[in-house]
Design a protein around this motif. Structure first.
Motif, PDB file in Angstrom:
ATOM      1  N   SER A 192       0.829  -1.218   0.000  1.00 30.82           N
ATOM      2  CA  SER A 192       0.000   0.000   0.000  1.00 30.82           C
ATOM      3  C   SER A 192       0.855   1.256   0.000  1.00 30.82           C
ATOM      4  O   SER A 192       0.567   2.218  -0.722  1.00 30.82           O
ATOM      5  N   LEU A 217       2.450   1.685  -3.378  1.00 25.09           N
ATOM      6  CA  LEU A 217       1.489   2.180  -4.352  1.00 25.09           C
ATOM      7  C   LEU A 217       1.360   3.700  -4.277  1.00 25.09           C
ATOM      8  O   LEU A 217       1.262   4.382  -5.309  1.00 25.09           O
ATOM      9  N   ASN A 270       2.068   6.203  -7.350  1.00 24.04           N
ATOM     10  CA  ASN A 270       1.047   7.188  -7.746  1.00 24.04           C
ATOM     11  C   ASN A 270       1.627   8.594  -7.754  1.00 24.04           C
ATOM     12  O   ASN A 270       1.363   9.376  -8.676  1.00 24.04           O
ATOM     13  N   LYS A 274       3.431   0.141 -10.204  1.00 26.38           N
ATOM     14  CA  LYS A 274       2.009   0.234  -9.865  1.00 26.38           C
ATOM     15  C   LYS A 274       1.278  -1.015 -10.345  1.00 26.38           C
ATOM     16  O   LYS A 274       0.441  -1.565  -9.622  1.00 26.38           O
ATOM     17  N   CYS A 300       1.945  -3.794  -7.884  1.00 29.99           N
ATOM     18  CA  CYS A 300       1.172  -3.625  -6.650  1.00 29.99           C
ATOM     19  C   CYS A 300      -0.280  -4.035  -6.867  1.00 29.99           C
ATOM     20  O   CYS A 300      -0.863  -4.747  -6.046  1.00 29.99           O
ATOM     21  N   LEU A 301      -0.847  -3.574  -7.962  1.00 25.64           N
ATOM     22  CA  LEU A 301      -2.237  -3.908  -8.254  1.00 25.64           C
ATOM     23  C   LEU A 301      -2.417  -5.412  -8.435  1.00 25.64           C
ATOM     24  O   LEU A 301      -3.399  -5.987  -7.958  1.00 25.64           O
ATOM     25  N   GLU A 340      -5.908  -7.252  -8.514  1.00 25.21           N
ATOM     26  CA  GLU A 340      -6.513  -6.406  -9.542  1.00 25.21           C
ATOM     27  C   GLU A 340      -5.784  -6.619 -10.873  1.00 25.21           C
ATOM     28  O   GLU A 340      -5.180  -5.702 -11.433  1.00 25.21           O
ATOM     29  N   THR A 391      -6.589  -4.433 -14.134  1.00 26.63           N
ATOM     30  CA  THR A 391      -6.070  -3.076 -14.027  1.00 26.63           C
ATOM     31  C   THR A 391      -4.548  -3.082 -14.101  1.00 26.63           C
ATOM     32  O   THR A 391      -3.948  -2.203 -14.731  1.00 26.63           O
ATOM     33  N   ALA A 392      -3.920  -4.071 -13.490  1.00 26.81           N
ATOM     34  CA  ALA A 392      -2.462  -4.185 -13.546  1.00 26.81           C
ATOM     35  C   ALA A 392      -1.992  -4.299 -14.987  1.00 26.81           C
ATOM     36  O   ALA A 392      -1.008  -3.651 -15.385  1.00 26.81           O
TER      37      ALA A 392
END
Length: 82
Positions: free
Chosen positions: A24, A27, A31, A47, A50-51, A56, A59-60
């Protein structure tokens, strides 16, 4: 744009994620780096990683694809994308 800051934020994200497992927090660093430079490949890949860790995957893959648009032969993005 301060490329040094982008690189530092991305590197900090990598260390937080890979060495300490603080996904977290990593990330947030990625960002912040992408707010400064949305085309910074290492931050896009970080990123994405992390996703993916958060499950996710779709999205990754979008972030890996963005990195590949900029650097089509980037091995980390290719591996991340699977």
């Amino acid at each position: 744009m301060n490329e040094n800051t982008v690189e530092l934020l991305s590197n900090k994200g990598s260390i937080l994620a890979e060495k300490y497992g603080k996904i977290s927090e990593a990330l947030v660093c990625y960002n912040n780096a992408l707010e400064i430079n949305p085309d910074y490949v290492n931050a896009l890949i970080g990123k994405g990683s992390c996703l993916a860790t958060f499950g996710e995957t779709k999205t990754a893959i979008l972030f890996y694809n963005e990195a590949l648009k900029i650097d089509p032969r980037n091995v980390d993005a290719l591996i991340g994308k699977g």
